[in-house]
Design a protein around this motif. Sequence first.
Motif: not given
Length: 368
Positions: A294, A309, A345
């Motif tokens: 990520l 995150f 996300l």
Amino acid sequence: MQTVSGVQTAAFTNTSLADNTGIDASAAQWRTAAHISIRLGGGANVCFHGGETVGNLPPATTWSTALNYYAMVPDGPNVTVEGVRTFNRGDGVAFGSNAPNWTLRGAYVHYARDGCVENHFVFAGTVDDALLDGCFIGFASRPYQAVADGSGNVMTIQNTLVRLQPMDGVYTGPVPGHGAFFEWSATSPQLALYNDVFRADQPSNDGDEHMAPPPGKLAGCANNVMVWLGPGPYPEPLPSCFTLMTGAAGLDYWNQAVAQWKANHPPATADVGPPVVSLFAPAANATVTGVVTLTATAVDDRELAEVRFQLDGQDLGAATTTDLTPTKYTLPWDSRGSANGTHTLTATAHDAAGNSATAAGIPVTISN
């Protein structure tokens, strides 16, 4: 002397200033959605001191959108801007159409999405003792009008640090990317470069700009350093008035120079602006399997503390506190710990003062 102080949500605009007007904005901070945060002009010898502009454009903002936002447009003969701080505007300080012999001194321009210093009306001017830390283009002095000829003028850059920042919004070429140190042409001014430090981590995306001083444009040059942290040799020949530094030694030299500049120029106001953050990878609507890296792009006007995150609002792993390349924060995530299907996300950035911002969420599909 005029005084401006406090947090300003509207732009400062006064283009009818009398000769020799002084403006003390050392206790002022602009957090405005206006396209130009500070615009001044009118008479000769105007001096604008201090002030901070804090933008809120997410890193994923396109270049064509960001370039319409200016931190400051000073105008008028012999105008002086000193001690101004700008963050996350399309352009940093862009001198106007009637600004011969301008001066920019002690400025901190951070994360400028287009040009850090713009002199498109090709006047003589001086940049002195500035920190330009994160420019898409360092110095832009290609004339707006083809008939303008500033080739008899000299633009002096001295005692200044300038770093090119790969941006997620680019004019052309790969992402992240940036332009070059000099956007110049045959009718741009001559350049005088003294005691400056330049840093680049990758080549320019823009082939019509210059990573080294433009050929035939050096009116004077001494004691400059180029820190090159990109692959292979430096992209363009450097004149003998430059020392090329690479690798760990080059990075240490740059970091020490920046630390010294910041120690000599502490901010006069509190940190009231949150960071800006966007997700960089994976892309929206991506299908992910197994372990995924990520990546978020996050920047703050002062000091970023951490990036976290989240998947569907829940933290994924520990906070990330180090950007291994400037502005990029990464976390390896094992997607097998989450259920298959579509999820949201995002990432949240926190600065050292406790301000925070959350990136726009993106849908991803887990398929394991």
